[in-house]
Scaffold this active site. Structure first.
Site, PDB file in Angstrom:
ATOM      1  N   LYS A 192      -5.680  10.563  29.298  1.00  0.00           N
ATOM      2  CA  LYS A 192      -5.899  11.075  30.541  1.00  0.00           C
ATOM      3  C   LYS A 192      -6.401  12.364  30.429  1.00  0.00           C
ATOM      4  CE  LYS A 192      -2.050  10.347  32.914  1.00  0.00           C
ATOM      5  NZ  LYS A 192      -1.336   9.682  32.041  1.00  0.00           N
TER       6      LYS A 192
ATOM      7  N   ARG B 185       1.502   9.696  41.351  1.00  0.00           N
ATOM      8  CA  ARG B 185       2.273   8.842  40.483  1.00  0.00           C
ATOM      9  C   ARG B 185       3.151   7.903  41.414  1.00  0.00           C
ATOM     10  NH1 ARG B 185       2.097  12.532  35.797  1.00  0.00           N
ATOM     11  NH2 ARG B 185       2.987  11.419  33.683  1.00  0.00           N
TER      12      ARG B 185
ATOM     13  N   ARG C 229       1.082  12.704  18.838  1.00  0.00           N
ATOM     14  CA  ARG C 229       1.074  13.997  19.891  1.00  0.00           C
ATOM     15  C   ARG C 229       2.071  14.763  19.553  1.00  0.00           C
ATOM     16  NH1 ARG C 229      -0.220  13.059  26.124  1.00  0.00           N
ATOM     17  NH2 ARG C 229       2.101  13.067  26.278  1.00  0.00           N
TER      18      ARG C 229
ATOM     19  N   ARG D  83       6.084  18.857  22.767  1.00  0.00           N
ATOM     20  CA  ARG D  83       6.542  18.283  24.061  1.00  0.00           C
ATOM     21  C   ARG D  83       7.905  17.774  23.706  1.00  0.00           C
ATOM     22  NH1 ARG D  83       2.336  16.209  28.141  1.00  0.00           N
ATOM     23  NH2 ARG D  83       3.846  15.236  28.978  1.00  0.00           N
TER      24      ARG D  83
ATOM     25  N   ARG E 269       9.648   7.662  30.271  1.00  0.00           N
ATOM     26  CA  ARG E 269       8.637   7.852  30.986  1.00  0.00           C
ATOM     27  C   ARG E 269       7.751   6.661  31.277  1.00  0.00           C
ATOM     28  NH1 ARG E 269       6.034  11.919  27.087  1.00  0.00           N
ATOM     29  NH2 ARG E 269       4.400  12.034  28.500  1.00  0.00           N
TER      30      ARG E 269
END
Ligand code: AMP
Length: 190
Positions: free
Chosen positions: A14, A89, A128, A134, A145
């Site tokens: 995204k 969401r 990532r 993160r 998640r």
């Protein structure tokens, strides 16, 4: 105004595709995840409230998220439209967004669903993690998640499907080729 929702699970691409869309179509980018991270980094009151929630990979309560989003939309005046990345969401958020945009005389025009299977998501987020730093990209948090996505967020899709707004894009493959399909969908809707 042209308003676009980019939709998909964590790691669907995204953020990557949003950057390309913004460049080509000059839409204002609203990423609620980026906004929360900014609040945390700047130690704001909101940041303090949501820090642990993000660290745990859970969804921030709707009331907090919706208020923050509406403020940000209101702050961005004279824009050609918005790209909503990571919002809505929950169905509650989707309904709030519709009501809010209606009050401004506009609507969600297009929902791009980036379709990526779970194994690819896990591989991408492991990659990532190496550069993003993160904490919520850790495997244990990622599982949470993904659970949140399939428990709460997935229901946003039928909400928009009923309105005939969803275009499904295969999110696996060459970034530029995916962007080509996205551009076609936007050009058809704009
Ligand atoms: P993201 O960068 O979009 O993956 O978002 C990172 C985290 O921010 C999520 O795991 C949630 O904790 C929080 N978050 C972002 N957007 C929302 C939203 N629309 N509703 C609730 N929580 C959100």
């Amino acid at each position: 105004m042209f308003n676009l929702v980019i939709f998909g699970p964590p790691g669907a691409g995204k953020g990557t595709q949003s950057e390309k869309i913004i460049e080509k179509y000059q839409l204002a980018h609203i990423s609620t995840g980026d906004m929360f991270r900014m609040h945390i980094q700047n130690d704001t009151e909101l940041g303090t409230r949501v820090k642990q929630i993000l660290a745990d990979g859970l969804l921030v309560p709707d009331s907090i998220t919706i208020d923050m989003l509406e403020e940000e939309v209101t702050r961005n005046k004279d824009v050609r439209g918005f790209i909503f990345d990571g919002f809505p969401r929950t169905v509650n958020q989707a309904e709030a967004l519709d009501a809010f945009l209606e009050g401004k005389g506009c609507k969600v025009d297009l929902v791009l669903q980036l379709d990526v299977d779970q194994q690819v998501i896990k591989e991408r987020i492991a990659e990532r993690k190496k550069i993003s730093g993160r904490a919520d990209d850790d495997e244990s948090k990622l599982v949470k998640r993904i659970d949140e996505y399939f428990e709460k967020t997935i229901h946003v899709l039928p909400y928009y499907q009923e309105q005939g707004k969803v275009v499904k894009i295969n999110g696996v493959g060459d970034i530029q080729a995916i962007f080509g399909m996205i551009s076609e969908a936007i050009d058809a809707a704009i």
